[in-house]
Design an enzyme around this catalytic site. Structure first.
Site, mmCIF file in Angstrom:
data_model
loop_
_atom_site.group_PDB
_atom_site.id
_atom_site.type_symbol
_atom_site.label_atom_id
_atom_site.label_comp_id
_atom_site.label_asym_id
_atom_site.label_seq_id
_atom_site.Cartn_x
_atom_site.Cartn_y
_atom_site.Cartn_z
ATOM 1 N N ASP A 130 0.826 -1.215 0.000
ATOM 2 C CA ASP A 130 0.000 0.000 0.000
ATOM 3 C C ASP A 130 0.863 1.270 0.000
ATOM 4 O O ASP A 130 2.095 1.197 -0.043
ATOM 5 C CB ASP A 130 -0.946 -0.076 1.216
ATOM 6 C CG ASP A 130 -2.322 0.473 0.910
ATOM 7 O OD1 ASP A 130 -2.441 1.360 0.058
ATOM 8 O OD2 ASP A 130 -3.287 0.011 1.547
ATOM 9 N N ASP A 187 -10.121 3.541 -3.603
ATOM 10 C CA ASP A 187 -10.850 2.377 -3.089
ATOM 11 C C ASP A 187 -12.253 2.249 -3.674
ATOM 12 O O ASP A 187 -13.001 3.219 -3.732
ATOM 13 C CB ASP A 187 -10.965 2.447 -1.562
ATOM 14 C CG ASP A 187 -9.638 2.150 -0.903
ATOM 15 O OD1 ASP A 187 -8.598 2.174 -1.595
ATOM 16 O OD2 ASP A 187 -9.651 1.888 0.307
HETATM 17 C C1 GAL Z 1 -6.176 1.212 1.227
HETATM 18 C C2 GAL Z 1 -6.259 0.215 0.104
HETATM 19 C C3 GAL Z 1 -7.344 -0.780 0.449
HETATM 20 C C4 GAL Z 1 -6.995 -1.464 1.749
HETATM 21 C C5 GAL Z 1 -6.766 -0.434 2.854
HETATM 22 C C6 GAL Z 1 -6.237 -1.051 4.129
HETATM 23 O O1 GAL Z 1 -5.182 2.142 0.968
HETATM 24 O O2 GAL Z 1 -6.533 0.876 -1.088
HETATM 25 O O3 GAL Z 1 -7.509 -1.708 -0.596
HETATM 26 O O4 GAL Z 1 -5.846 -2.244 1.576
HETATM 27 O O5 GAL Z 1 -5.840 0.562 2.443
HETATM 28 O O6 GAL Z 1 -6.022 -0.102 5.129
#
Ligand code: GAL
Length: 386
Positions: A130, A187
């Protein structure tokens, strides 16, 4: 020792985030793996079981190692990996380029090589990486190169799934970094608006996906129906209907996105199972040449807005997959001139069309085909030259 085909096709699997976010544990992950096998998903191609954020303690140990939360994962990650492998599946985990993960757990910044070795020791096969808490003085490009190098040299095949939400023109540099897939979008939410806007944002990126580095449009929301413990993803949003989930799955399949299930598959109903295990769609998604899908506007072009379009994906065996997508709120007739996919009338050739949702032949057509597609729906055909 190294698998030459790691990341050749869009990865397929299940990820804990969309439905469970922080509320994960060993039992849940085992049950997800059990269901992937017993429910027929493995036979359909799904193989990675991925634990997303919130799996570790908030601090590293005295040696600087990440520690799995002993309450959520009392037997540790190695035992869980062994269990998943015993089912013939692969095990995925999550970390972050920054000092912390998005949910505030330790990230891998300046621990990249140590973490890659630990993941290899545990038997991990996939790492989602991430973009939160990234030190501002270092480029994301460099940090993805670091972890890629660490993974490729950790002694185990670990598929590298980058997740920087399409920031910093990622599509221009991610393939060279070594990542096998990369998130190109923010997301997803369990809503029609989210599916539609993610799709429209990627329609002109068809040349930035393909074998060994796939454009990841985010996990699937198929079958969630608003059932998430995150208000942002779903519980306040209410979800989609089955037609919208069908269109979502068709778009992700046609556009070559990895297919990562995000719903609670232990509770999947029949329509959800039929969508997620549509073999005709999965075959298009997994076509070995891995070509992106190009867009054509239906005729007359001035009549249709951008949310009504055809996607065309050239397949290895000479067939062509054609998706008629009507993301608008009204029914549309969508006229495809075969000229626009390279087939002139003068060739004397026709197209024999097979319906990938009804799983039956539609018929043979010359020059054009013009189905009527209801609002939010789609028709996916596999066309054979005859
Ligand atoms: C976001 C990511 C999500 C999930 C989340 C977890 O940045 O895009 O898919 O992994 O973090 O905190």
């Amino acid at each position: 020792m190294y698998e030459q085909q790691l990341g050749l096709k869009p990865p397929m699997g299940w990820n804990s985030w969309n439905t469970f976010t922080w509320d994960i544990n060993e039992q849940l992950i085992r049950e997800a793996a059990d269901t992937i096998v017993a429910g027929g998903y493995k036979d359909a191609g799904y193989e990675y079981i991925v634990i997303d954020d919130c799996w570790s303690l908030k601090d590293r140990d005295d040696d600087g190692k990440l520690v799995a939360d002993p309450i959520k994962f009392p037997n540790g990650m190695k035992a869980l990996a062994d269990y998943i492998h015993s089912k013939g599946l692969k095990f995925g985990m999550y970390s972050c380029v920054g000092t912390h993960t998005c949910a505030g757990y330790p990230g891998s910044f300046e621990h990249e090589f140590q973490d890659a070795e630990l993941l290899a020791e545990w038997g991990v096969d996939f790492l989602k990486y991430d973009y939160c808490f990234k030190p501002r003085h270092i480029s994301g490009e460099l940090l993805y190169k670091r972890m890629s190098l660490a993974l490729k040299n950790c002694g185990r095949d670990i598929l590298f799934s980058a997740c920087n939400w399409g920031e910093d023109n990622v599509y221009q540099w991610i393939r060279e970094s070594g990542a096998h897939m990369y998130r190109s979008t923010g997301d997803i939410q369990d809503s029609w608006d989210s599916i539609k806007s993610l799709t429209l944002s990627q329609l002109d990126k068809a040349s930035f996906t393909g074998s060994y580095c796939h454009n990841d449009m985010d996990m699937l929301v198929v079958g969630m129906y608003g059932g998430s413990n995150s208000d942002f993803i779903g519980s306040q949003i209410g979800g989609c209907n089955d037609v919208e989930y069908k269109t979502h799955f068709s778009l992700w399949s046609m556009m070559g996105s990895p297919l990562m299930i995000g719903s609670d598959i232990r509770k999947a109903n029949q329509p959800t199972r039929d969508i997620l295990m549509n073999r005709d769609l999965i075959a298009i998604n997994q076509d070995v040449e891995g070509r992106g899908a190009y867009r054509i506007k239906p005729e007359p072009q001035w009549f249709h807005a951008d949310d009504v379009f055809m996607l065309v994906k050239v397949l290895t065996d000479g067939d062509v997959a054609i998706g008629f997508f009507n993301l608008s709120d009204g029914q549309r007739e969508m006229s495809l001139q075969f000229w626009d996919i390279g087939l002139p009338y003068a060739s004397g050739k026709s197209l024999s069309l097979y319906d990938c949702w009804e799983h039956k032949e539609i018929g043979v057509f010359r020059e054009r085909y013009a189905p009527v597609v209801p609002a939010h729906d789609c028709l996916i055909v596999r066309a054979k030259l005859v």
